[in-house]
Design a protein around this motif. Structure first.
Motif, mmCIF file in Angstrom:
data_model
loop_
_atom_site.group_PDB
_atom_site.id
_atom_site.type_symbol
_atom_site.label_atom_id
_atom_site.label_comp_id
_atom_site.label_asym_id
_atom_site.label_seq_id
_atom_site.Cartn_x
_atom_site.Cartn_y
_atom_site.Cartn_z
ATOM 1 N N GLU A 1 -14.419 3.681 -28.790
ATOM 2 C CA GLU A 1 -13.652 2.026 -28.900
ATOM 3 C C GLU A 1 -14.590 1.485 -30.433
ATOM 4 O O GLU A 1 -13.564 0.543 -31.023
ATOM 5 N N GLY A 2 -15.294 2.166 -30.215
ATOM 6 C CA GLY A 2 -15.818 1.416 -31.578
ATOM 7 C C GLY A 2 -14.555 1.937 -33.070
ATOM 8 O O GLY A 2 -14.937 1.108 -34.183
ATOM 9 N N VAL A 3 -14.138 2.792 -32.681
ATOM 10 C CA VAL A 3 -13.425 3.915 -34.099
ATOM 11 C C VAL A 3 -12.709 2.976 -33.833
ATOM 12 O O VAL A 3 -11.324 2.561 -34.842
ATOM 13 N N VAL A 4 -11.625 2.683 -32.988
ATOM 14 C CA VAL A 4 -10.047 1.940 -32.802
ATOM 15 C C VAL A 4 -10.624 -0.034 -33.455
ATOM 16 O O VAL A 4 -9.251 -0.111 -33.993
ATOM 17 N N LYS A 5 -11.344 0.447 -33.002
ATOM 18 C CA LYS A 5 -11.664 -1.314 -33.736
ATOM 19 C C LYS A 5 -11.891 -0.921 -35.497
ATOM 20 O O LYS A 5 -11.341 -2.686 -35.645
ATOM 21 N N MET A 6 -12.628 0.018 -35.677
ATOM 22 C CA MET A 6 -12.921 -0.266 -37.189
ATOM 23 C C MET A 6 -11.078 0.394 -37.499
ATOM 24 O O MET A 6 -10.761 -0.738 -38.903
ATOM 25 N N VAL A 7 -10.530 0.916 -37.248
ATOM 26 C CA VAL A 7 -8.950 1.321 -37.372
ATOM 27 C C VAL A 7 -7.987 0.411 -37.154
ATOM 28 O O VAL A 7 -7.376 -0.421 -38.563
ATOM 29 N N GLN A 8 -8.004 -0.386 -36.288
ATOM 30 C CA GLN A 8 -7.492 -1.289 -35.706
ATOM 31 C C GLN A 8 -6.998 -3.189 -37.038
ATOM 32 O O GLN A 8 -6.541 -3.129 -37.140
ATOM 33 N N GLY A 9 -7.943 -2.910 -36.934
ATOM 34 C CA GLY A 9 -9.102 -4.136 -37.463
ATOM 35 C C GLY A 9 -8.990 -4.155 -39.070
ATOM 36 O O GLY A 9 -9.678 -5.282 -39.578
ATOM 37 N N LYS A 10 -8.646 -2.496 -39.716
ATOM 38 C CA LYS A 10 -8.201 -2.292 -40.682
ATOM 39 C C LYS A 10 -9.959 -3.327 -41.956
ATOM 40 O O LYS A 10 -9.754 -3.802 -42.844
ATOM 41 N N ARG A 11 -10.923 -2.397 -40.865
ATOM 42 C CA ARG A 11 -12.203 -2.610 -41.468
ATOM 43 C C ARG A 11 -12.967 -1.959 -42.319
ATOM 44 O O ARG A 11 -13.327 -2.525 -43.394
ATOM 45 N N VAL A 12 -12.137 -0.202 -42.763
ATOM 46 C CA VAL A 12 -12.689 0.427 -43.551
ATOM 47 C C VAL A 12 -11.731 1.531 -44.420
ATOM 48 O O VAL A 12 -10.382 1.422 -43.290
ATOM 49 N N ASP A 13 -11.985 2.353 -45.212
ATOM 50 C CA ASP A 13 -10.820 2.866 -45.717
ATOM 51 C C ASP A 13 -10.193 4.490 -44.967
ATOM 52 O O ASP A 13 -9.187 4.797 -44.806
ATOM 53 N N GLY A 14 -11.953 4.722 -44.778
ATOM 54 C CA GLY A 14 -11.736 5.980 -44.476
ATOM 55 C C GLY A 14 -13.154 5.905 -43.334
ATOM 56 O O GLY A 14 -13.764 4.863 -43.013
ATOM 57 N N ILE A 15 -13.106 7.418 -42.797
ATOM 58 C CA ILE A 15 -13.747 7.302 -41.613
ATOM 59 C C ILE A 15 -14.636 8.649 -41.471
ATOM 60 O O ILE A 15 -13.892 9.984 -41.706
ATOM 61 N N VAL A 16 -16.151 8.748 -41.813
ATOM 62 C CA VAL A 16 -17.278 10.040 -41.708
ATOM 63 C C VAL A 16 -17.204 9.994 -40.616
ATOM 64 O O VAL A 16 -18.411 9.589 -39.654
ATOM 65 N N LEU A 17 -16.945 11.491 -39.395
ATOM 66 C CA LEU A 17 -17.173 11.938 -38.270
ATOM 67 C C LEU A 17 -18.279 12.994 -38.352
ATOM 68 O O LEU A 17 -18.716 13.743 -39.056
ATOM 69 N N LEU A 18 -20.159 11.887 -38.263
ATOM 70 C CA LEU A 18 -21.236 13.165 -38.236
ATOM 71 C C LEU A 18 -21.273 14.465 -37.194
ATOM 72 O O LEU A 18 -22.320 14.308 -37.039
ATOM 73 N N TYR A 19 -19.890 14.332 -36.507
ATOM 74 C CA TYR A 19 -20.251 15.892 -35.726
ATOM 75 C C TYR A 19 -18.787 15.968 -35.248
ATOM 76 O O TYR A 19 -17.665 15.795 -35.297
ATOM 77 N N SER A 20 -18.730 16.766 -34.378
ATOM 78 C CA SER A 20 -17.247 17.883 -33.860
ATOM 79 C C SER A 20 -17.898 18.521 -32.320
ATOM 80 O O SER A 20 -18.128 19.824 -32.709
ATOM 81 N N ARG A 21 -16.516 17.559 -31.474
ATOM 82 C CA ARG A 21 -16.872 18.043 -30.464
ATOM 83 C C ARG A 21 -15.906 19.025 -29.911
ATOM 84 O O ARG A 21 -14.412 18.184 -29.750
ATOM 85 N N VAL A 22 -15.654 19.791 -29.085
ATOM 86 C CA VAL A 22 -14.695 20.005 -28.374
ATOM 87 C C VAL A 22 -13.837 18.822 -27.231
ATOM 88 O O VAL A 22 -14.134 18.166 -26.661
ATOM 89 N N ASP A 23 -12.148 18.948 -27.241
ATOM 90 C CA ASP A 23 -11.456 17.802 -26.761
ATOM 91 C C ASP A 23 -11.895 16.305 -27.835
ATOM 92 O O ASP A 23 -12.007 15.770 -26.397
ATOM 93 N N ASP A 24 -12.231 16.314 -27.993
ATOM 94 C CA ASP A 24 -12.873 14.876 -29.224
ATOM 95 C C ASP A 24 -11.557 14.047 -28.713
ATOM 96 O O ASP A 24 -11.070 13.803 -29.594
ATOM 97 N N PRO A 25 -11.209 12.703 -28.313
ATOM 98 C CA PRO A 25 -10.642 11.911 -28.047
ATOM 99 C C PRO A 25 -11.031 11.102 -29.642
ATOM 100 O O PRO A 25 -9.671 10.201 -29.881
ATOM 101 N N VAL A 26 -11.758 10.954 -29.902
ATOM 102 C CA VAL A 26 -11.585 10.268 -31.947
ATOM 103 C C VAL A 26 -11.243 10.589 -32.818
ATOM 104 O O VAL A 26 -10.452 10.254 -33.539
#
Length: 347
Positions: free
Chosen positions: A111-136
């Motif tokens: 939900e935090g990522v969706v808010k970032m993207v839809q709210g145009k709060r950032v230009d890009g995102i760094v994910l500090l992890y990689s998970r199997v079948d990650d919805p993000v």
């Protein structure tokens, strides 16, 4: 009176539009001119209005940083402050700020990522992890939103820019090191099994045992939280087995601290009775008692390369996704020893 862009232009003998392009780091301006204009900006004490620039360029000049769990949990592990230091270092060079998001659950993180993207709060995102079948990850791919993974993607790697170590080879190499010391009963303590870093290092560990024609006992493999308590709980169970291991591969130094303290409290000498090798080589590894053998994964470089690659994608969207593999090395200290016959060992 505040210094204006016209003051800089007049002093540098260029047009105000040229100063604007220097601020935006436009490729249309030569490096020689950029250096001269920037020097004059420094001399005059001129600071660009980043809000105005962002409005003009339809950008935020900010990057989102997504933690794998709550800030309280994540910042207990020295890996995350160090990787963020790397991200921050390159972002500062390019005048980007950081916007961090955490969550207690996977749903909150999403939900935090969706808010970032839809709210145009950032230009890009760094994910500090990689998970199997990650919805993000799936969501960001679907939205065609610029992002970079620190870790190996589970799927569609050709569509994702990622920065990682060769964790499979590192897992195999550190296990082969313990085998070379004569160990035949080697346990593995990893993080969550759905994290790609755990899967890759475990696969390397299994391959090393297989190549040495050693058994692959499932009861020697533990999946725990990346914290001291996780290491403590795992080693308590391991050492209570009828045939406890003589060596342990731990996938995180903070977990390894829990392993070392629990072994000491229960009277098991490291490395005389049990050898321990870990990953990350964080600052306290050499201060542990005894100093911890650990795989240096160059955490700062992982973060630095992630920010560099993400800003490149933000500013030049036509660039194809890429992967960067950061080299690692085993730093051998005092938690591993040669085994003697069925017992443990002398140097």
């Amino acid at each position: 009176m505040a210094v204006t862009i016209k003051d800089v232009a007049r002093q540098a003998n260029v047009a105000p539009s040229t100063v604007s392009r220097v601020i935006a780091d436009s490729p249309r301006i030569s490096e020689k001119t950029k250096k001269r204009v920037r020097r004059i900006m420094d001399e005059l004490g001129y600071h660009p209005n980043m809000n105005a620039r962002s409005l003009a360029n339809q950008t935020t000049q900010a990057l989102g940083v997504i933690m794998p769990s709550s800030a309280n949990k994540s910042f207990q592990n020295p890996f995350f402050p160090e990787v963020i230091r790397g991200i921050s270092s390159f972002s500062h060079i390019k005048d980007y700020s950081l916007y961090m998001s955490t969550g207690e659950t996977e749903q909150e993180i999403f939900e935090g990522v969706v808010k970032m993207v839809q709210g145009k709060r950032v230009d890009g995102i760094v994910l500090l992890y990689s998970r199997v079948d990650d919805p993000v990850t799936k969501y960001l791919v679907e939205q065609e939103f610029p992002f970079v993974l620190i870790g190996k993607p589970h799927h569609i790697s050709e569509d994702i820019t990622y920065i990682d170590n060769d964790n499979y080879s590192a897992g195999r190499e550190v296990t082969e090191y313990l085998i070379s010391l004569g160990h035949r009963q080697i346990a593995f303590i990893g993080g969550s099994p759905d994290l790609m870093v755990t899967k890759e290092r475990l696969a390397g560990y299994r391959e090393a045992l297989k190549l040495a024609d050693l058994p692959l006992p499932d009861d020697y493999i533990f999946y725990m939280e990346f914290d001291r308590e996780g290491g403590q709980q795992a080693v308590e169970q391991l050492m209570s087995m009828p045939e406890p291991p003589t060596a342990i591969v731990v996938t995180d130094d903070l977990m390894a601290l829990g392993v070392l303290s629990t072994l000491a409290e229960s009277g098991h000498m490291v490395p005389d009775e049990v050898s321990v090798a870990s990953f990350n080589n964080v600052i306290f590894s050499e201060l542990a008692s005894p100093p911890l053998t650990s795989v240096d994964v160059r955490i700062f470089q992982l973060g630095y390369e992630a920010a560099k690659s993400l800003i490149e994608r933000v500013e030049q969207p036509h660039f194809a996704p890429k992967s960067i593999i950061v080299p690692y090395k085993i730093v051998r200290r005092q938690t591993c020893k040669q085994i003697v016959k069925d017992q443990l060992c002398t140097s």
